[in-house]
Design a protein around this motif. Structure first.
Motif, mmCIF file in Angstrom:
data_model
loop_
_atom_site.group_PDB
_atom_site.id
_atom_site.type_symbol
_atom_site.label_atom_id
_atom_site.label_comp_id
_atom_site.label_asym_id
_atom_site.label_seq_id
_atom_site.Cartn_x
_atom_site.Cartn_y
_atom_site.Cartn_z
ATOM 1 N N LEU A 1 -13.229 -22.002 38.626
ATOM 2 C CA LEU A 1 -12.491 -21.716 37.540
ATOM 3 C C LEU A 1 -12.078 -22.888 36.692
ATOM 4 C CD1 LEU A 1 -10.626 -18.779 39.178
ATOM 5 C CD2 LEU A 1 -12.254 -18.407 37.478
ATOM 6 N N ALA A 2 -11.480 -23.697 37.279
ATOM 7 C CA ALA A 2 -10.971 -24.853 36.621
ATOM 8 C C ALA A 2 -11.851 -25.877 35.953
ATOM 9 C CB ALA A 2 -10.191 -26.026 37.805
ATOM 10 N N ALA A 3 -13.321 -25.520 36.232
ATOM 11 C CA ALA A 3 -14.446 -26.308 35.744
ATOM 12 C C ALA A 3 -15.009 -25.557 34.603
ATOM 13 C CB ALA A 3 -15.384 -26.627 37.005
ATOM 14 N N ARG A 4 -14.581 -24.476 34.248
ATOM 15 C CA ARG A 4 -15.382 -23.679 33.161
ATOM 16 C C ARG A 4 -14.247 -22.472 32.399
ATOM 17 N NH1 ARG A 4 -18.977 -18.697 34.900
ATOM 18 N NH2 ARG A 4 -18.402 -17.935 33.051
ATOM 19 N N ILE A 5 -13.167 -23.439 31.857
ATOM 20 C CA ILE A 5 -12.290 -22.642 30.996
ATOM 21 C C ILE A 5 -12.884 -22.276 29.706
ATOM 22 C CG2 ILE A 5 -9.806 -22.632 30.140
ATOM 23 C CD1 ILE A 5 -9.809 -22.925 33.139
ATOM 24 N N PRO A 6 -12.645 -20.970 29.454
ATOM 25 C CA PRO A 6 -13.424 -20.642 28.024
ATOM 26 C C PRO A 6 -12.413 -21.042 26.774
ATOM 27 C CG PRO A 6 -12.625 -18.817 29.150
ATOM 28 C CD PRO A 6 -12.371 -19.795 30.109
ATOM 29 N N VAL A 7 -12.891 -20.971 25.683
ATOM 30 C CA VAL A 7 -12.044 -21.158 24.448
ATOM 31 C C VAL A 7 -11.239 -20.018 24.361
ATOM 32 C CG1 VAL A 7 -12.097 -21.573 22.023
ATOM 33 C CG2 VAL A 7 -13.854 -22.576 23.493
ATOM 34 N N GLN A 8 -9.964 -20.102 24.081
ATOM 35 C CA GLN A 8 -9.045 -18.848 23.966
ATOM 36 C C GLN A 8 -9.219 -18.322 22.571
ATOM 37 O OE1 GLN A 8 -5.091 -19.690 25.579
ATOM 38 N NE2 GLN A 8 -4.390 -18.407 24.023
ATOM 39 N N GLN A 9 -9.429 -17.092 22.392
ATOM 40 C CA GLN A 9 -9.519 -16.640 21.040
ATOM 41 C C GLN A 9 -8.223 -16.283 20.194
ATOM 42 O OE1 GLN A 9 -12.415 -13.502 21.081
ATOM 43 N NE2 GLN A 9 -12.667 -13.593 22.957
ATOM 44 N N ALA A 10 -7.239 -15.993 21.232
ATOM 45 C CA ALA A 10 -6.001 -15.393 20.766
ATOM 46 C C ALA A 10 -4.786 -15.911 21.483
ATOM 47 C CB ALA A 10 -5.758 -13.962 20.315
ATOM 48 N N ALA A 11 -3.417 -15.592 21.031
ATOM 49 C CA ALA A 11 -2.486 -16.021 21.744
ATOM 50 C C ALA A 11 -1.371 -14.826 21.294
ATOM 51 C CB ALA A 11 -1.823 -17.332 21.101
ATOM 52 N N THR A 12 -1.117 -13.952 22.460
ATOM 53 C CA THR A 12 -0.341 -12.789 22.630
ATOM 54 C C THR A 12 0.661 -12.623 23.735
ATOM 55 O OG1 THR A 12 -1.662 -11.541 23.801
ATOM 56 C CG2 THR A 12 -2.510 -11.763 21.422
ATOM 57 N N ILE A 13 1.357 -11.761 23.610
ATOM 58 C CA ILE A 13 2.336 -11.442 24.811
ATOM 59 C C ILE A 13 1.349 -10.920 25.904
ATOM 60 C CG2 ILE A 13 4.248 -9.984 25.467
ATOM 61 C CD1 ILE A 13 5.220 -9.701 22.804
ATOM 62 N N VAL A 14 1.540 -11.557 26.970
ATOM 63 C CA VAL A 14 0.616 -10.956 28.354
ATOM 64 C C VAL A 14 1.633 -10.603 29.087
ATOM 65 C CG1 VAL A 14 -0.767 -11.735 30.134
ATOM 66 C CG2 VAL A 14 -1.096 -12.852 27.588
ATOM 67 N N HIS A 15 1.149 -9.525 29.866
ATOM 68 C CA HIS A 15 1.894 -8.563 30.693
ATOM 69 C C HIS A 15 1.825 -9.382 31.993
ATOM 70 C CE1 HIS A 15 2.686 -5.580 34.035
ATOM 71 N NE2 HIS A 15 3.763 -5.257 33.038
#
Length: 343
Positions: free
Chosen positions: A194-208
């Protein structure tokens, strides 16, 4: 130590009662009783009863706590902030950083309805139409959360959304190191991949952070209506697809086993929509590109494996109010292995 003595130490009602009377203005809370509600695997949840009615108290488990975990003030803050938004929450009555009962806690109003775990209530949502309404109302509530303007509700400083998934993988890898009792190659390999393939983040929101059916209260008459979202312990600002990945981890098809004995569910029952239906519903509501969804679902497996390990350790140490969840070693390993398969 008797059970009654243990419960009184976890929630000293003689100190709690005056605070409840002051917060509510109702002298009926001067005689309050606390009962541990089963089902909580991390923080402890108590039903408070008196002649004035019912409320719910949340507090951390006993014993040593992992850094940054079990922050009751954050749970209370976000539920208060979301009041008045399309995301329903329980009303906060009081929140205390530790002086009241000796540890952080908060008290919220009790929201009546159905909390569904491993069985459906008798006569409730029995048709395919009702079960699809339940499912889509649940998904729509998550989509609504991800569209709340965090600055407008006073949560602009609630987290650091930039680099969220990188920090999440690092954080849960660190939690694993703190709570593991043996080597589990599947967990460690999943964390590395997982650490080796972090995707580009599309949005920043409140996360539960832990969005699943047993963390909401459903209307007892209208299955498609969520009356309150519960258990905000892991909430922050970040990548909303982390929530969708966690939802899909727990969304099981007919014939599939539950993810874990900790989280038995009902979506295997006839009439519930598929994971593909859930994904389509979320995409339609948010317009999000879901091309990297496999990563987020694999991350959910990693996170849950670490959470299950922590539950096992705390229960073994007697820090879960007397609850026991059995030996979870095989489940931790199996969940991580399934995450590797997704990658």
């Amino acid at each position: 130590m008797t059970e009654a003595t243990a419960k009184s130490e976890l929630v000293p009602t003689d100190r709690l009662a005056p605070a409840l009377v002051e917060a509510t203005g109702d002298p009926g809370w001067s005689d309050v009783r606390a009962q541990l509600i089963s089902g909580g695997k991390s923080n402890l949840t108590f039903l408070l009863t008196s002649t004035a009615g019912e409320m719910v108290l949340r507090r951390p488990p006993t014993g040593a706590l992992l850094p940054s975990a079990h922050d009751m003030m954050r749970e209370a803050r976000i539920q208060s902030a979301l009041a008045g938004t399309p995301v329903p929450t329980a009303p906060i009555v009081l929140a205390d950083p530790g002086g009241l009962i000796g540890i952080q806690c908060y008290v919220m109003g009790r929201v009546h309805g159905h909390v569904i775990r491993d069985t459906m209530p008798d006569g409730y949502a029995v048709t395919q139409e009702e079960r699809r309404a339940l499912s889509f109302g649940f998904v729509d509530t998550l989509a609504a959360l991800h569209q709340v303007d965090q600055d407008a509700v006073g949560l602009g400083d609630y987290g650091r959304p930039t680099g969220f998934m990188e920090r999440q993988v690092r954080r849960w890898s660190g939690q694993w190191e703190k709570s593991r009792t043996r080597n589990v190659p599947e967990v460690e390999e999943l964390g590395r991949r997982l650490a080796a393939r972090i995707p580009v983040q599309q949005a920043a929101t409140i996360v539960h952070g832990d969005y699943r059916i047993d963390n909401v209260v459903l209307d007892s008459v209208d299955p498609g209506r969520v009356k309150a979202v519960l258990d905000w312990e892991l909430s922050t600002l970040g990548d909303p697809l982390a929530d969708l990945g966690m939802l899909l981890l727990f969304w099981r098809h007919a014939g599939e086993p539950d993810v874990s004995s900790l989280t038995p569910g009902v979506t295997q029952l006839p009439g519930f929509p598929t994971r593909a239906d859930v994904v389509e519903r979320y995409a339609a509501a948010t317009g999000t590109d879901l091309g990297e969804l496999g990563f987020y679902t694999a991350f959910a497996h990693f996170k849950f494996a670490v959470i299950a390990q922590g539950v096992s350790v705390r229960a073994s140490a007697g820090a879960m109010g007397g609850q026991s969840f059995g030996n979870l070693d095989r489940e931790v390993q199996a969940v991580a292995a399934a995450g590797l398969d997704l990658l």
